[in-house]
Design a protein around this motif. Structure first.
Motif, PDB file in Angstrom:
ATOM      1  N   ILE A 284       0.928  -1.290   0.016  1.00 30.53           N
ATOM      2  CA  ILE A 284      -0.021   0.170   0.052  1.00 30.53           C
ATOM      3  C   ILE A 284       0.733   1.224   0.205  1.00 30.53           C
ATOM      4  O   ILE A 284       1.803   1.354   0.903  1.00 30.53           O
ATOM      5  N   GLY A 285       0.653   2.066  -1.203  1.00 28.81           N
ATOM      6  CA  GLY A 285       1.555   3.370  -1.172  1.00 28.81           C
ATOM      7  C   GLY A 285       0.535   4.408  -1.420  1.00 28.81           C
ATOM      8  O   GLY A 285      -0.540   4.323  -1.698  1.00 28.81           O
ATOM      9  N   VAL A 286       1.051   5.612  -1.430  1.00 26.64           N
ATOM     10  CA  VAL A 286       0.213   6.827  -1.497  1.00 26.64           C
ATOM     11  C   VAL A 286       1.003   7.599  -2.849  1.00 26.64           C
ATOM     12  O   VAL A 286       2.169   7.834  -2.970  1.00 26.64           O
ATOM     13  N   LEU A 287       0.019   7.904  -3.716  1.00 26.11           N
ATOM     14  CA  LEU A 287       0.223   8.947  -4.709  1.00 26.11           C
ATOM     15  C   LEU A 287       0.261  10.358  -4.313  1.00 26.11           C
ATOM     16  O   LEU A 287      -1.154  10.770  -3.996  1.00 26.11           O
ATOM     17  N   ALA A 288       1.221  10.939  -4.605  1.00 29.78           N
ATOM     18  CA  ALA A 288       1.062  12.559  -4.282  1.00 29.78           C
ATOM     19  C   ALA A 288       1.660  13.442  -5.851  1.00 29.78           C
ATOM     20  O   ALA A 288       2.907  13.202  -6.123  1.00 29.78           O
ATOM     21  N   GLN A 289       0.657  14.116  -6.345  1.00 24.85           N
ATOM     22  CA  GLN A 289       1.233  14.715  -7.672  1.00 24.85           C
ATOM     23  C   GLN A 289       1.582  13.505  -8.621  1.00 24.85           C
ATOM     24  O   GLN A 289       2.692  13.680  -9.446  1.00 24.85           O
ATOM     25  N   SER A 290       1.001  12.197  -8.634  1.00 24.18           N
ATOM     26  CA  SER A 290       1.180  11.331  -9.590  1.00 24.18           C
ATOM     27  C   SER A 290       2.493  10.612  -9.337  1.00 24.18           C
ATOM     28  O   SER A 290       2.764   9.540  -9.952  1.00 24.18           O
ATOM     29  N   PHE A 291       3.241  10.849  -8.228  1.00 27.90           N
ATOM     30  CA  PHE A 291       4.659  10.240  -7.809  1.00 27.90           C
ATOM     31  C   PHE A 291       4.332   9.727  -6.602  1.00 27.90           C
ATOM     32  O   PHE A 291       3.655  10.215  -5.565  1.00 27.90           O
ATOM     33  N   PRO A 292       5.214   8.596  -6.190  1.00 26.19           N
ATOM     34  CA  PRO A 292       4.997   7.989  -4.729  1.00 26.19           C
ATOM     35  C   PRO A 292       5.442   8.873  -3.700  1.00 26.19           C
ATOM     36  O   PRO A 292       6.381   9.560  -3.681  1.00 26.19           O
ATOM     37  N   MET A 402      -1.855   4.504   6.143  1.00 30.15           N
ATOM     38  CA  MET A 402      -1.289   5.400   5.141  1.00 30.15           C
ATOM     39  C   MET A 402      -1.740   6.964   5.142  1.00 30.15           C
ATOM     40  O   MET A 402      -1.182   7.815   4.315  1.00 30.15           O
ATOM     41  N   LYS A 403      -2.916   6.900   5.674  1.00 32.72           N
ATOM     42  CA  LYS A 403      -3.430   8.398   5.675  1.00 32.72           C
ATOM     43  C   LYS A 403      -2.992   9.238   6.450  1.00 32.72           C
ATOM     44  O   LYS A 403      -2.384   9.171   7.478  1.00 32.72           O
ATOM     45  N   THR A 404      -3.073  10.716   6.120  1.00 31.22           N
ATOM     46  CA  THR A 404      -2.459  11.735   6.898  1.00 31.22           C
ATOM     47  C   THR A 404      -3.762  12.504   7.362  1.00 31.22           C
ATOM     48  O   THR A 404      -3.454  13.406   8.129  1.00 31.22           O
ATOM     49  N   SER A 406      -8.191  12.096   8.978  1.00 29.77           N
ATOM     50  CA  SER A 406      -9.339  11.128   9.045  1.00 29.77           C
ATOM     51  C   SER A 406     -10.300  10.761   8.124  1.00 29.77           C
ATOM     52  O   SER A 406     -11.117   9.823   8.133  1.00 29.77           O
ATOM     53  N   GLY A 407     -10.230  11.740   6.964  1.00 24.80           N
ATOM     54  CA  GLY A 407     -11.369  11.408   6.092  1.00 24.80           C
ATOM     55  C   GLY A 407     -11.050  10.342   5.090  1.00 24.80           C
ATOM     56  O   GLY A 407     -10.077   9.767   4.944  1.00 24.80           O
ATOM     57  N   ASP A 408     -12.093  10.132   4.201  1.00 29.54           N
ATOM     58  CA  ASP A 408     -11.933   8.912   3.080  1.00 29.54           C
ATOM     59  C   ASP A 408     -11.128   9.488   2.273  1.00 29.54           C
ATOM     60  O   ASP A 408     -11.025  10.672   1.775  1.00 29.54           O
ATOM     61  N   ALA A 409     -10.469   8.588   1.608  1.00 33.51           N
ATOM     62  CA  ALA A 409      -9.631   8.967   0.300  1.00 33.51           C
ATOM     63  C   ALA A 409      -9.818   7.883  -0.621  1.00 33.51           C
ATOM     64  O   ALA A 409     -10.225   6.708  -0.503  1.00 33.51           O
ATOM     65  N   PRO A 410      -9.749   8.410  -2.093  1.00 38.52           N
ATOM     66  CA  PRO A 410      -9.879   7.357  -3.201  1.00 38.52           C
ATOM     67  C   PRO A 410      -8.593   6.366  -3.237  1.00 38.52           C
ATOM     68  O   PRO A 410      -7.513   6.508  -2.917  1.00 38.52           O
ATOM     69  N   VAL A 411      -9.087   4.891  -3.203  1.00 41.35           N
ATOM     70  CA  VAL A 411      -8.313   4.008  -3.603  1.00 41.35           C
ATOM     71  C   VAL A 411      -8.262   3.253  -4.762  1.00 41.35           C
ATOM     72  O   VAL A 411      -9.336   3.037  -5.390  1.00 41.35           O
ATOM     73  N   ILE A 412      -7.122   2.944  -5.314  1.00 41.69           N
ATOM     74  CA  ILE A 412      -7.022   2.388  -6.578  1.00 41.69           C
ATOM     75  C   ILE A 412      -6.523   0.835  -6.379  1.00 41.69           C
ATOM     76  O   ILE A 412      -5.524   0.629  -5.644  1.00 41.69           O
ATOM     77  N   LEU A 413      -7.177  -0.084  -6.817  1.00 39.77           N
ATOM     78  CA  LEU A 413      -6.768  -1.475  -6.759  1.00 39.77           C
ATOM     79  C   LEU A 413      -5.878  -1.904  -8.123  1.00 39.77           C
ATOM     80  O   LEU A 413      -6.615  -1.694  -9.163  1.00 39.77           O
TER      81      LEU A 413
END
Length: 533
Positions: A284-292, A402-404, A406-413
């Protein structure tokens, strides 16, 4: 005429390959088992995808490889270079020897030629002591013929690299221009011991990287392909073969980052959480501006503590081949972390095997349609539902981690094992399962840009803030060009500026990353001055 590119990514279970056209449309995709000899799996996947695409091989212009060769070499303690380890920092660092935080077996392998030389700098750039060049000449003569790679680390070289650069000149003068030299200022950030370990590990896998690169190029030529070859690095971008040979440690953890970049490309999402489900693990990782998103913590590679850049990832022992063990007495169960891996088609119950896996669970519950469902019809549905709920809960907990906020975030599988997971997850604002999700990692390798990054401590008193940032950006652009980016089309994708209150001179740590599409100019041309950024 249409041109094509191949993307290949090596996972723990499968080696995935895709062939894209010039508009990045998928022409063919394939999965091959990751073999014990990683290269064989790579070549098989490459041949399969070329055969499947039925395109003109002379039109395949680019080949991108995300490989685990260097990771495996360190973890398995195999094929490592004999490294000359030089620390510049006496008398200040004599109490703590090099290779601290490295497991005993790896220290035994790498610690045969270790030296500490007078020199190094204070945190404000003042010399601890003058560089002992006579001692360096003695060391160079002593290790000549005994080592095939050199790692040089100086105290606070991210602040002042003068001693590392001079030491490298002396080593090359005696050992010749061909000797690979790893300088810590180019590998890790501030923090002597972790930076030193990262530099030593980089020096230890130079031969592995060279053999991998040359083998891949040769395999392409055997297929009649004269392509420009690039390697995936762990920030989700590419680097040229020459750059990869110099900084092979940057290939470590490139697989998950390729999946993140592929997920961003397939969905058009720049900011999201990516869940990559393989055969053995889920990353599980996080995209930030299209980059990890990068990790801010020290990381362990093969048990050695290092501080070079790494993606911020959480890995859990859940994949398509994960073994489920059930206690028949009380109905309790365990999920993994053991996996049948690429042997799922022979070991899983739905394929006629004898091992209960997570894939059997989702097939038995009607959530996936692979194999023979009748072979799992006898299983207790209530028990399977409890197992499945626990599988989903494992992923949901990791996503929350992995969240920064408490709100919901989009998830890509993505990943071949993503059939394990439902279309809704707690904590996810939406769950996306894009087309070609099973080979998102190979797509990420194929479409990746080329990047360069610098991280140094600057004194703002010397140039002022604006000029210092501009200078740092220029340095990052230079690194991107050396790695193979087009000099005329570079973008600054990340800038981090952290004031260091404990240092004089209005000091600040600046990290800048520049990225751009593949360029025709090679790193060698740039370094010779034939390319002007």
């Amino acid at each position: 005429m249409t041109s094509y590119r191949i993307g290949i990514d090596v996972g723990g279970t499968h080696t995935d390959a895709v062939l894209l056209d010039e508009t990045n449309q998928v022409m063919a995709e394939t999965k091959a088992p990751t073999t014990e000899d990683v290269s064989r799996g790579i070549y098989q996947a490459m041949r399969d995808v070329i055969e499947s695409a039925q395109v003109d091989r002379t039109r395949i212009d680019y080949a991108m490889l995300g490989t685990t060769h260097c990771t495996n070499a360190i973890v398995e303690r195999k094929r490592l270079n004999t490294v000359g380890i030089i620390r510049i920092g006496a008398p200040a660092t004599l109490a703590v020897k090099p290779l601290i935080g490295v497991p005993d077996d790896l220290r035994t392998l790498l610690g045969k030629h270790v030296y500490i030389v007078s020199g190094g700098h204070e945190f404000d750039g003042r010399e601890i002591a003058s560089l002992d060049e006579d001692h360096l000449y003695e060391i160079a003569h002593e290790i000549k013929g005994a080592v095939d790679s050199v790692a040089i680390t100086s105290v606070f070289s991210p602040v002042s690299d003068n001693h590392e650069v001079r030491a490298a000149e002396i080593i090359r003068e005696i050992l010749g221009e061909a000797i690979p030299i790893s300088l810590s200022k180019e590998i890790g950030s501030v923090g002597l011991l972790e930076r030193e370990n990262a530099t030593i590990l980089n020096a230890s896998v130079v031969n592995v990287a060279q053999a991998t690169a040359e083998g891949f190029v040769a395999a392409l030529k055997e297929e009649g392909i004269e392509a420009n070859v690039f390697f995936g690095q762990n920030d989700g971008t590419l680097m040229s073969v020459e750059y990869a040979k110099k900084y092979p440690i940057l290939t470590i953890a490139c697989g998950p980052t390729n999946s993140l970049r592929g997920a961003s490309f397939l969905t058009g999402k720049e900011n999201a959480i990516v869940v990559d489900v393989g055969g053995t693990t889920t990353d599980i990782g996080v995209l930030a501006q299209s980059f990890p998103r990068e990790s801010s913590l020290a990381v362990e590679i093969g048990g050695a503590r290092t501080n070079f850049r790494m993606p911020d990832l959480v890995s859990i022992g859940l994949g398509g081949g994960t073994i489920i063990r059930v206690n028949e007495t009380d109905g309790t169960f365990t999920i993994g972390p053991e996996s049948v891996g690429y042997r799922l088609p022979e070991k899983g119950l739905v394929f006629g095997g004898d091992t209960l896996t997570t894939t059997d669970v989702v097939v038995a519950l009607g959530r996936a349609n692979i194999g023979d469902r009748s072979k799992v019809a006898h299983l207790d549905k209530e028990l399977l539902r409890r197992i499945y709920d626990r599988m989903v809960e494992m992923v949901e907990m990791a996503v929350d981690q992995m969240k920064t906020s408490s709100g919901d975030a989009p998830v890509i599988l993505v990943g071949g094992g993503s059939i394990l997971l439902p279309d809704q997850l707690r904590g996810a604002s939406e769950v996306m399962k894009p087309e070609h999700l099973g080979v998102a990692n190979a797509i990420g390798a194929a479409i990746a840009q080329v990047s360069g990054q610098i991280e140094r401590v600057f004194s703002l008193d010397e140039r002022g803030r604006e000029q210092t940032l501009a200078y740092a950006k220029d340095l990052a652009r230079e690194e991107a060009i050396k790695a193979g980016a087009d000099p005329s089309d570079l973008t600054i994708v990340d800038v981090e500026d952290v004031p260091l209150a404990y240092l004089p001179g209005n000091a600040t740590r600046i990290r800048v990353k520049a990225a751009g599409p593949l360029g025709s100019a090679s790193a060698e041309q740039y370094e010779k001055g034939n390319v002007i950024p």
